[in-house]
Design an enzyme around this catalytic site. Structure first.
Site, PDB file in Angstrom:
ATOM      1  N   LYS A  44       0.838  -1.197   0.000  1.00  0.00           N
ATOM      2  CA  LYS A  44       0.000   0.000   0.000  1.00  0.00           C
ATOM      3  C   LYS A  44       0.877   1.254   0.000  1.00  0.00           C
ATOM      4  O   LYS A  44       2.071   1.204   0.281  1.00  0.00           O
ATOM      5  CB  LYS A  44      -0.907   0.000   1.233  1.00  0.00           C
ATOM      6  CG  LYS A  44      -0.150   0.083   2.556  1.00  0.00           C
ATOM      7  CD  LYS A  44      -1.085   0.123   3.736  1.00  0.00           C
ATOM      8  CE  LYS A  44      -0.293   0.229   5.049  1.00  0.00           C
ATOM      9  NZ  LYS A  44      -1.166   0.398   6.206  1.00  0.00           N
ATOM     10  N   ARG A 142     -10.538   0.533  15.107  1.00  0.00           N
ATOM     11  CA  ARG A 142     -10.443   1.256  13.846  1.00  0.00           C
ATOM     12  C   ARG A 142     -11.396   0.556  12.874  1.00  0.00           C
ATOM     13  O   ARG A 142     -12.592   0.518  13.120  1.00  0.00           O
ATOM     14  CB  ARG A 142      -8.975   1.243  13.363  1.00  0.00           C
ATOM     15  CG  ARG A 142      -8.578   2.378  12.472  1.00  0.00           C
ATOM     16  CD  ARG A 142      -7.078   2.402  12.230  1.00  0.00           C
ATOM     17  NE  ARG A 142      -6.590   1.168  11.594  1.00  0.00           N
ATOM     18  CZ  ARG A 142      -5.322   0.973  11.246  1.00  0.00           C
ATOM     19  NH1 ARG A 142      -4.419   1.914  11.490  1.00  0.00           N
ATOM     20  NH2 ARG A 142      -4.944  -0.157  10.666  1.00  0.00           N
ATOM     21  N   TYR A 276      14.553  30.553   6.712  1.00  0.00           N
ATOM     22  CA  TYR A 276      13.445  31.366   7.210  1.00  0.00           C
ATOM     23  C   TYR A 276      13.454  31.484   8.733  1.00  0.00           C
ATOM     24  O   TYR A 276      13.670  30.499   9.438  1.00  0.00           O
ATOM     25  CB  TYR A 276      12.108  30.762   6.775  1.00  0.00           C
ATOM     26  CG  TYR A 276      11.860  30.813   5.291  1.00  0.00           C
ATOM     27  CD1 TYR A 276      11.863  32.017   4.605  1.00  0.00           C
ATOM     28  CD2 TYR A 276      11.615  29.646   4.582  1.00  0.00           C
ATOM     29  CE1 TYR A 276      11.629  32.068   3.237  1.00  0.00           C
ATOM     30  CE2 TYR A 276      11.365  29.679   3.211  1.00  0.00           C
ATOM     31  CZ  TYR A 276      11.377  30.891   2.548  1.00  0.00           C
ATOM     32  OH  TYR A 276      11.135  30.938   1.197  1.00  0.00           O
ATOM     33  N   MET A 324      10.549  24.575   1.517  1.00  0.00           N
ATOM     34  CA  MET A 324       9.756  23.735   0.624  1.00  0.00           C
ATOM     35  C   MET A 324      10.618  22.883  -0.294  1.00  0.00           C
ATOM     36  O   MET A 324      10.301  21.708  -0.536  1.00  0.00           O
ATOM     37  CB  MET A 324       8.813  24.592  -0.215  1.00  0.00           C
ATOM     38  CG  MET A 324       7.870  23.789  -1.089  1.00  0.00           C
ATOM     39  SD  MET A 324       6.756  24.800  -2.090  1.00  0.00           S
ATOM     40  CE  MET A 324       5.731  25.540  -0.817  1.00  0.00           C
TER      41      MET A 324
END
Length: 386
Positions: A44, A142, A276, A324
């Site tokens: 998966k 779940r 940043y 990013m």
């Protein structure tokens, strides 16, 4: 799938996927559980970021007899690629492609009455029975059917089987805390699973497979093996958690190595802000190296200031915030050439960090570190042939 497949040696970043290591891991896990228990390779989420199709083929070549996916769309992609092994998909929502899955000979997990109703309607449309596995909620809370609702689901599934609409191929469940050896919920869930399987079999269910063991249970709870184990993270050579032990403890080797080419090296004065927010100020005159990977590529921003990187044979740490598309490391005055390889993680036997090291730096789990590596990072497959 999501990762680009390239073979160029001139890449700004790359995730090398060692398929020989994956095949060896599958063989080690098969040896651990013995000949009487089948192994499902869980592929998966694009095989935990490793690339679903190459991994699926390698796992089957090494002895896995089942594949597991979360969504039916993943399972159908396996079929579209010509993979004909047994495939179980377990995360269904209303309106999902039941008929396509039936026609593709998939095994489908059923946790509640709504799913059985949609599935049997699709089976009637397809004019062929659906292969289903009933999932029991033994304590994870779940997906899965609660014990109080189990008799209704089992009875309805048996009625659908008698009508030729389904064939019940399995009974299964999933552990909540198997990555915490000795946790009392493990025994409690095993007891509940035994009881729910016994009830279903007493009512007439004759499953091909019963299974509850995930990777941590496969490594530490042999009484959970039943007919099949589902190995996800262990197949990729990563420990399910520090309490379970290291991958090396179980003869497993990490499959993915993530690296990038240093894009720039420059000298800066003492007190220079980096990235940043200037959360990092250089403590002395130093050199900075720019690595062209960022949170858009899956590098966790939470590892800002902490993520380990091997550059020029020396372990460094991310300096300042992960941006990013890029982050910076303080090279401490060293001046490697642009293009020098920065290794974020790999097996660890060449001094490089591991996915577990990044998980610790980001306060997360190694599953997330490898799975989140994005499609902008090419997957480069090593040792594709035996």
């Amino acid at each position: 799938m999501t990762g680009m497949m390239q073979t160029s040696t001139h890449l700004r970043a790359r995730a090398e996927i060692d398929l020989a290591a994956l095949r060896a891991n599958v063989r080690a896990l098969r040896a651990r559980v013995g000949d009487g228990t089948a192994l499902m390779g869980v592929v998966k989420s694009d095989a935990y970021g490793h690339g679903m199709l190459p991994v699926a083929r390698a796992a089957l070549a090494a002895g896995a007899t089942w594949l597991g996916t979360a969504t039916p769309h993943e399972a159908l992609a396996l079929r579209a690629a010509g993979i004909r092994s047994r495939v179980l998909c377990w995360l269904w929502t209303p309106g999902d492609p039941w008929r396509e899955a039936i026609e593709a000979d998939l095994d489908m997990s059923v946790s509640g009455m709504w799913a059985l109703r949609e599935l049997t309607a699709a089976a009637r449309e397809a004019a062929r029975p659906a292969r289903i596995q009933l999932k029991a909620d033994t304590g994870l809370g779940r997906n899965g059917c609660q014990p109080a609702d189990w008799p209704e689901l089992v009875g309805a599934a048996l009625a659908a089987q008698a009508a030729g609409e389904v064939r019940i191929t399995g009974l299964w469940s999933h552990f909540a805390c198997a990555d915490e050896p000795g946790h009392p919920s493990v025994t409690a869930q095993l007891d509940a699973f035994h009881e729910m399987v016994a009830y279903a079999e007493k009512e007439g269910v004759q499953p091909e497979v019963r299974h509850i063991a995930n990777s941590p249970a496969t490594l530490t709870v042999p009484e959970s093996y039943f007919d099949l184990v589902r190995t996800g993270i262990a197949m990729y050579g990563i420990s399910p958690g520090p309490e379970v032990g290291t991958a090396q403890d179980f003869g497993l080797r990490p499959v993915m190595t993530l690296s990038a080419s240093v894009a720039l090296v420059k000298r800066v004065p003492r007190g220079h802000g980096v990235s940043y927010g200037h959360q990092y100020l250089t403590p002395r005159e130093t050199t900075l190296g720019l690595v062209p990977l960022g949170y858009a590529d899956g590098i966790p921003r939470h590892a800002s200031g902490r993520g380990p990187v091997l550059v020029g044979g020396v372990r460094r740490r991310v300096a300042g915030r992960v941006a990013m598309d890029q982050f910076v490391v303080d090279l401490g005055g060293d001046t490697p050439e642009p293009g020098t390889t920065a290794v974020l993680f790999g097996p660890g036997d060449r001094g490089e960090p591991t996915a577990e090291d990044w998980a610790e730096a980001a306060d997360t789990i190694a599953y997330e570190i490898v799975t989140r590596i994005g499609s902008r990072v090419p997957r480069v497959y090593l040792n594709e042939d035996e």
